[in-house]
Write a protein that holds these residues in place. Structure first.
Motif, PDB file in Angstrom:
ATOM      1  N   ALA A 292     -15.945 -56.442  -5.103  1.00 53.22           N
ATOM      2  CA  ALA A 292     -16.762 -55.393  -4.487  1.00 53.22           C
ATOM      3  C   ALA A 292     -17.907 -56.000  -3.688  1.00 53.22           C
ATOM      4  CB  ALA A 292     -17.306 -54.449  -5.556  1.00 53.22           C
TER       5      ALA A 292
ATOM      6  N   SER B 234     -19.621 -50.018   1.770  1.00 60.56           N
ATOM      7  CA  SER B 234     -19.091 -50.261   0.436  1.00 60.56           C
ATOM      8  C   SER B 234     -17.649 -50.731   0.585  1.00 60.56           C
ATOM      9  CB  SER B 234     -19.155 -48.981  -0.407  1.00 60.56           C
ATOM     10  OG  SER B 234     -18.573 -49.192  -1.683  1.00 60.56           O
TER      11      SER B 234
ATOM     12  N   HIS C 173     -14.168 -52.709  -1.113  1.00 66.16           N
ATOM     13  CA  HIS C 173     -13.482 -52.919  -2.385  1.00 66.16           C
ATOM     14  C   HIS C 173     -12.215 -53.723  -2.114  1.00 66.16           C
ATOM     15  CE1 HIS C 173     -12.287 -52.108  -6.523  1.00 66.16           C
ATOM     16  NE2 HIS C 173     -11.085 -51.750  -6.080  1.00 66.16           N
TER      17      HIS C 173
END
Length: 204
Positions: A172, A183, A185
């Motif tokens: 992450a 963000s 991932h």
């Protein structure tokens, strides 16, 4: 049979010349510096997530410089009941999401398998992208890219004027750059895929 003095001198001169040719070579080999290790390949501009922002957040649909079509997606009707939901999952609050009719921008040196722009109250508020990475070096590539993103980033809940290291681990990477919250991932199973969500950090 004996050799003449002149012949002996000639042979001695040849031997001395031969020794003189070899000695410098051996000295050079002994003192040659070890060549430096090759520098890592530079990261190109496609590794910067800003390439995915093809229009400023807050833009209306008609101002986006791409032909778009609406994407009908399954939406989590109550994301609060599923705190472990996949990062970037589309919720009712995202408004309407669109995909580009033309190839999306190159990201991480690859064409994204998924690229969507979501509008809330007719304003661009969210961008989602997913790209598949080569399995052999995907984790290393993600780590390098994340470190680069965090150079000028602030933690998600901090002011943009106070850049510090934001959230980062093997899977992450999260932070805030100016008015954009990012963000990312990384998943290795079942496929090596990097998903990133960009949101307008000024949107309440």
């Amino acid at each position: 049979m004996t050799l003449s003095n002149s012949r002996l001198l000639w042979i001695a001169a040849l031997l001395a010349a031969s020794a003189g040719c070899q000695t410098p070579s051996s000295r050079v080999k002994a003192t040659d510096p070890v060549p430096p290790a090759a520098a890592p390949a530079p990261v190109d501009s496609s590794f910067d997530w800003h390439v995915l922002v093809i229009a400023p957040f807050g833009s209306v649909l008609k101002d986006v410089p791409a032909a778009l079509h609406e994407v009908l997606l399954f939406r989590d009707q109550d994301p609060g009941k599923d705190p472990g939901k996949e990062p970037g999952a589309v919720t009712p609050e995202d408004g309407e999401c669109y995909s580009a009719d033309t190839p999306p921008p190159q990201f991480m040196a690859h064409t994204p398998d998924e690229y969507m722009l979501c509008f809330k109250q007719d304003r661009l508020s969210r961008i989602l992208a997913t790209v598949r990475l080569p399995q052999t070096d995907a984790a290393a590539v993600f780590a390098v890219a994340c470190a680069d993103w965090l150079k000028n980033a602030a933690p998600p809940d901090a002011a943009a004027s106070a850049p510090t290291a934001a959230a980062q681990n093997a899977t992450a990477c999260e932070g805030r750059d100016a008015t954009i919250h990012f963000s990312a991932h990384f998943e290795q199973e079942p496929e090596t895929a990097l998903s990133i969500v960009l949101e307008d950090a000024t949107d309440p």
